[in-house]
Design an enzyme around this catalytic site. Structure first.
Site, PDB file in Angstrom:
ATOM      1  N   GLU A 163     -16.896   4.103  48.143  1.00 11.52           N
ATOM      2  CA  GLU A 163     -17.320   5.466  47.808  1.00 11.52           C
ATOM      3  C   GLU A 163     -17.662   5.703  46.341  1.00 11.52           C
ATOM      4  OE1 GLU A 163     -14.409   8.146  49.381  1.00 11.52           O
ATOM      5  OE2 GLU A 163     -15.036   7.757  51.420  1.00 11.52           O
ATOM      6  N   GLU A 365     -14.397   4.334  57.681  1.00  8.87           N
ATOM      7  CA  GLU A 365     -13.342   5.358  57.652  1.00  8.87           C
ATOM      8  C   GLU A 365     -13.757   6.531  58.510  1.00  8.87           C
ATOM      9  OE1 GLU A 365     -12.057   6.758  53.758  1.00  8.87           O
ATOM     10  OE2 GLU A 365     -12.127   4.726  52.975  1.00  8.87           O
TER      11      GLU A 365
HETATM   12  C1  GCO Z   1     -11.839   8.657  50.928  1.00  8.12           C
HETATM   13  C2  GCO Z   1     -10.914   7.569  50.637  1.00  8.12           C
HETATM   14  C3  GCO Z   1      -9.559   7.631  51.245  1.00  8.12           C
HETATM   15  C4  GCO Z   1      -9.003   8.976  51.556  1.00  8.12           C
HETATM   16  C5  GCO Z   1      -9.545   9.502  52.841  1.00  8.12           C
HETATM   17  C6  GCO Z   1      -9.070  10.886  53.178  1.00  8.12           C
HETATM   18  O1  GCO Z   1     -12.652   8.502  51.811  1.00  8.12           O
HETATM   19  O2  GCO Z   1     -11.776   9.689  50.274  1.00  8.12           O
HETATM   20  O3  GCO Z   1     -11.523   6.399  50.980  1.00  8.12           O
HETATM   21  O4  GCO Z   1      -8.788   6.996  50.266  1.00  8.12           O
HETATM   22  O5  GCO Z   1      -7.630   8.933  51.664  1.00  8.12           O
HETATM   23  O6  GCO Z   1     -10.916   9.559  52.811  1.00  8.12           O
HETATM   24  O7  GCO Z   1      -9.482  11.790  52.201  1.00  8.12           O
END
Ligand code: GCO
Length: 468
Positions: A163, A365
């Protein structure tokens, strides 16, 4: 409900969010260690010092993963645990930890998927300018080679950087995340350009050092939109919104941090070898400095697109060839993070990203924070997460039926953990963690996910939302 054969069913977590042992085993400090100690930055001044104590309990945690039936586990390596200053001396104890974790996973047939950077910049590198220092991409390549030399005999799935939008948007723009800077849009984009170069050099380094065939991807956050209806006009409007780059003065509700919150500016260089025209136009006053050849370094052959997708905007055609972003109807469901729940976003997101970039999609994710607690029987019945999980997975099945190559799905997260500026107030896990005792409890969602995995998705056709 059909899923591709050999579909990778996984779950993920990141080093700072679960490991703890922040000052143990020779680890160096990261920007998060420092940031969490700055007053007022984190919910109730909480820190990742101990977190889930995964550093000491990883064997038990791997057993839990086995119990859930995971085929794969996505975790990140902490740069300062491996190289305390970010460059130079390697901390063997840190590398040993990941070595043992990989062995423990392989021993129970769980495939390790490594993310090289999930936001733990070594503090020393921050002092030297962090992502604004043009050297940083070489530092990152050096770190990549240390990890690859040690683990690539057994690890074949790699993600470079998690990200980029969050790294620079929240870390260098709004200051909500470490290192808490509030810089100009030009500096944010400059830092982002260096992140992209680091990605490119890391891919080159992985390919050069890999001891077995590797699959490599990037995981920018997939900021995507969905159409209000399935009319061709709305579908085109949502596609347009998904890849738009809005100017800094835009009032677009998702255009946080002066508009850096988009997909095309960050994905096009990695997957197409160019910055998008609409971005060059929107940011024309703020463009980063680049050298000839930078885009060739950034644009490395990749094997998959890792999309982190939690929610999305709803968009309709405005009747003039443009798009309009809609508010969700009153009373629409929200997670405890305040994020809209729109399950078909995995369908639309995967579809639009695949159409534009042509890479197999891995949902790296997807998940939700809910209010979970053990009941009098000691069980954690997280019905909302069960529904969230199942409804979102249906989107993958649908998009796969459309011909989109879908390689895998990683639920976020394997266990409750430290949610950055929100501390421990948000529970994302399919495993409940009692932070006082470090007891773990498989939530209902973990059990239902096990059924989904065992049946390769067929259990999703059963209409019950959550079996209690
Ligand atoms: C993100 C991160 C994670 C977070 C999850 C929830 O995507 O922000 O990769 O570390 O914990 O997304 O916010």
């Amino acid at each position: 409900m059909e899923f591709p054969k050999n579909f990778t069913w996984g779950a993920g977590a990141s080093s700072y969010q679960i490991e703890g042992a922040a000052y143990d085993g020779g680890k160096g400090l990261s920007i998060w260690d420092k940031f969490c100690k700055s007053p007022g930055k984190i919910y109730k001044a909480q820190t990742g010092d101990v977190a889930c104590d995964h550093y000491n309990r990883f064997l038990d945690d791997v057993s839990l993963m086995k119990e859930v039936g995971l085929k794969a586990y996505r975790f990140s390596v902490s740069w300062p645990r491996v190289i305390p200053n970010g460059y130079g001396k390697v901390n063997e104890a840190g590398l040993d930890f990941y070595d043992r974790l990989v062995d423990a996973l392989l021993a129970v047939n769980i495939e390790p998927w490594i993310t090289l950077y999930h936001w733990e910049l070594p503090w020393q590198l921050h002092l030297e300018g962090g992502w604004l220092n043009p050297n940083i991409s070489d530092r990152f390549a050096e770190y990549t080679s240390v990890v690859a030399k040690r683990l690539s005999d057994r690890v074949s799935r790699w993600i470079t950087i998690n990200e980029v939008q969050v790294i620079v948007g929240l870390g260098y723009g709004s200051g909500i995340h470490a290192p808490g800077l509030k810089l100009s849009l030009h500096e944010i984009l400059q830092a982002g350009h260096h992140v992209q170069l680091a990605h490119g050099k890391s891919v080159q380094t992985l390919r050069a050092n890999a001891k077995r065939p590797v699959l490599i991807g990037g995981a920018p956050v997939g900021v995507v939109s969905r159409p209000n209806t399935e009319s061709p006009e709305d579908i085109e409007a949502a596609r347009m919104a998904t890849f738009d780059v809005v100017p800094p003065e835009s009032t677009d509700p998702m255009a946080m941090q002066n508009g850096i919150w988009n997909s095309a500016w960050w994905m096009d260089p990695m997957f197409k070898g160019e910055y998008p025209e609409n971005g060059l136009e929107a940011y024309r006053e703020h463009l980063p400095e680049m050298s000839d050849g930078d885009l060739d370094i950034i644009f490395q052959p990749l094997d998959f697109l890792g999309a982190n997708i939690y929610h999305g905007r709803t968009v309709k055609a405005d009747g003039n060839g443009g798009y309009e972003i809609l508010n969700m109807p009153d009373g629409s469901p929200l997670t405890t993070m305040g994020w809209d729940i729109v399950p078909d976003i995995l369908y639309w997101g995967s579809k639009y990203l695949y159409e534009r970039y042509g890479k197999p999609i891995v949902v790296t994710e997807n998940g939700t924070a809910t209010t979970d607690f053990p009941d009098e029987n000691g069980e954690v019945i997280d019905s909302a997460r069960c529904s969230y999980l199942k409804e979102h997975l249906k989107g993958i099945s649908r998009v796969a039926a459309d011909g989109v190559e879908c390689m895998g799905y990683f639920h976020w997260s394997i266990m409750d953990n430290f949610e950055w500026d929100r501390g421990y107030s948000q529970r994302f896990g399919i495993v409940y963690v009692n932070y006082q005792t470090q007891e773990r409890i498989l939530k209902q969602s973990a059990k239902e996910y096990r059924d989904v995995i065992e049946s390769n998705g067929a259990s999703l056709s059963v209409s019950k939302a959550c079996e209690v």
